[in-house]
Design an enzyme around this catalytic site. Structure first.
Site, PDB file in Angstrom:
ATOM      1  CD  GLU A 175      -2.769   1.280   2.484  1.00  0.00           C
ATOM      2  OE1 GLU A 175      -2.645   0.413   3.368  1.00  0.00           O
ATOM      3  OE2 GLU A 175      -3.615   2.182   2.522  1.00  0.00           O
ATOM      4  CE  LYS A 217      -5.876  -0.354   1.785  1.00  0.00           C
ATOM      5  NZ  LYS A 217      -6.512  -1.008   2.914  1.00  0.00           N
TER       6      LYS A 217
HETATM    7  P1  13P Z   1      -9.140   4.049   4.324  1.00  0.00           P
HETATM    8  O1  13P Z   1      -9.993   3.322   3.325  1.00  0.00           O
HETATM    9  O2  13P Z   1      -9.901   4.673   5.433  1.00  0.00           O
HETATM   10  O3  13P Z   1      -8.147   4.951   3.665  1.00  0.00           O
HETATM   11  O4  13P Z   1      -8.275   2.922   5.048  1.00  0.00           O
HETATM   12  C1  13P Z   1      -7.674   1.979   4.263  1.00  0.00           C
HETATM   13  C2  13P Z   1      -6.446   1.528   4.909  1.00  0.00           C
HETATM   14  O5  13P Z   1      -6.279   0.362   5.147  1.00  0.00           O
HETATM   15  C3  13P Z   1      -5.413   2.521   5.236  1.00  0.00           C
HETATM   16  O6  13P Z   1      -4.213   1.872   5.487  1.00  0.00           O
END
Ligand code: 13P
Length: 352
Positions: A175, A217
């Site tokens: 991510e 992500k």
């Molecule tokens: P949000 O969808 O609230 O951005 O959270 C996703 C997430 O896992 C952040 O690390």
């Protein structure tokens, strides 16, 4: 390796997405506090029990990302949350980074930490039943930001984390979040996101990450929240898909977007537009719109949880209505992964 690839594919099951409920103690407390709920371990447990026990959650949710504390938590009846999830066919994931810390020598920039001892922690989490993990890097857009050092060190850490996960037979969710805060344009977000993704996949290649057994992500490509630019759903879909098409290798198992603080219904509508775009035969700049090889789904935190949390407000009498709100958002997002979400679904959902 086949089992890792099978897990990644199961997470990307058509019509389903991920529930991110891996808020650290501090973040979870802050969210509870916003609704006047006591910031205690018991409040966090009760809230998370509400989430994991929502009946029918697995219709639209393939995996849930937990925080270390949650892995050990139990329902009021003494059942481990991870067992509730597994019995319902929801894969258990775990956030393994320890947060974004100030990057030395680079004011205003952060690097995500947590590599020390990660091999041992992954072995422990695997023994508890975790099948996938998450590591979040954060990159802010600003004057000269993100700088090259911030992009590089975060990409390097993401790839190191991903190889350690795969060694431990855990699917890594990678991510790299380009934050929405700022006055930047849609185009600038697209440039920064592409630059960040190029570095992430360069590091994944150099460090030997098996792309078929990882999930990306990313953020959607959006104008900054303080920007005056208004972008349509189609413009956002075009910018996001164009960016991913150029920067993400075809072998990656799937793409599961974060919501990043977008209003819940808007995040759903944008995910839907992304999936509609990939199914259409339109052209951009007189060339066919790029067809993309990965499923596009959601790994939302706030955009799934926020309506449920506000309805619950810490009160057991509101538990059912809060669970219905969670299920409703999960279903809307599930529909959006097939391009089948319609805003009328939210109109009907208001009758929850
Ligand atoms: P949000 O969808 O609230 O951005 O959270 C996703 C997430 O896992 C952040 O690390």
């Amino acid at each position: 390796m086949n089992s890792l690839i099978a897990t990644a594919r199961a997470l990307m099951n058509r019509g389903k997405g991920l529930l991110a409920m891996d808020e650290s103690v501090g973040t979870c407390n802050r969210r509870l506090g916003e609704f006047g709920i006591a910031q205690t371990e018991e409040s966090r447990r009760r809230y998370r029990e509400l989430l994991v026990t929502a009946p029918g959650l697995s219709d639209s949710i393939s995996g849930a990302i937990l925080f270390d504390e949650t892995l050990q938590q139990r329902t009021q009846d003494g059942v481990l949350f991870i067992d509730v999830l597994r019995r319902n066919g929801i894969l258990v994931g775990i956030k393994v980074d320890v947060g974004a810390k100030a990057l030395a020598g680079h004011p205003g920039e952060r690097v995500t930490e947590g590599l020390d001892g990660l091999r041992e922690r992954l072995a422990h989490y695997s023994s508890l039943g975790a099948r996938f993990a998450k590591w979040r890097a954060v990159l802010a857009i600003g004057d000269g930001l993100p700088g090259p050092a911030c992009t590089l060190v975060n990409a390097h850490a993401l790839a190191r984390y991903a190889t350690l996960c795969q060694e431990a037979k855990i699917v890594p969710i990678v991510e790299p979040e380009v934050l929405m805060e700022g006055v930047h344009t849609l185009a600038r977000c697209g440039e920064v996101t592409a630059e960040v993704l190029h570095h992430v996949f360069d590091q994944c290649y150099r460090q030997g990450v098996i792309l078929e057994a990882m999930i990306l992500k990313p953020n959607m490509v959006l104008p900054g929240v303080s920007s005056t630019e208004a972008s349509t759903l189609d413009e956002i879909a075009d910018a996001t898909i164009g960016c991913l098409a150029r920067a993400v290798p075809a072998a990656v198992a799937g793409v599961a977007f974060l919501s990043g603080g977008q209003p819940a219904q808007l995040a759903t509508a944008r995910l839907n537009a992304l999936n509609l775009r990939t199914n259409s035969s339109r052209t951009v700049h007189e060339v066919p719109f790029p067809s993309i090889p990965w499923p596009l789904t959601f790994s939302f935190g706030r955009a799934l949880q926020q309506p449920a949390l506000s309805l619950w407000a810490g009160c057991d009498a509101n538990r059912d209505v809060a669970q219905r709100a969670l299920l409703h958002r999960a279903r809307c997002n599930g529909a959006a992964t097939r391009g089948a979400y319609r805003s009328a679904m939210d109109m009907e959902g208001l009758a929850i």
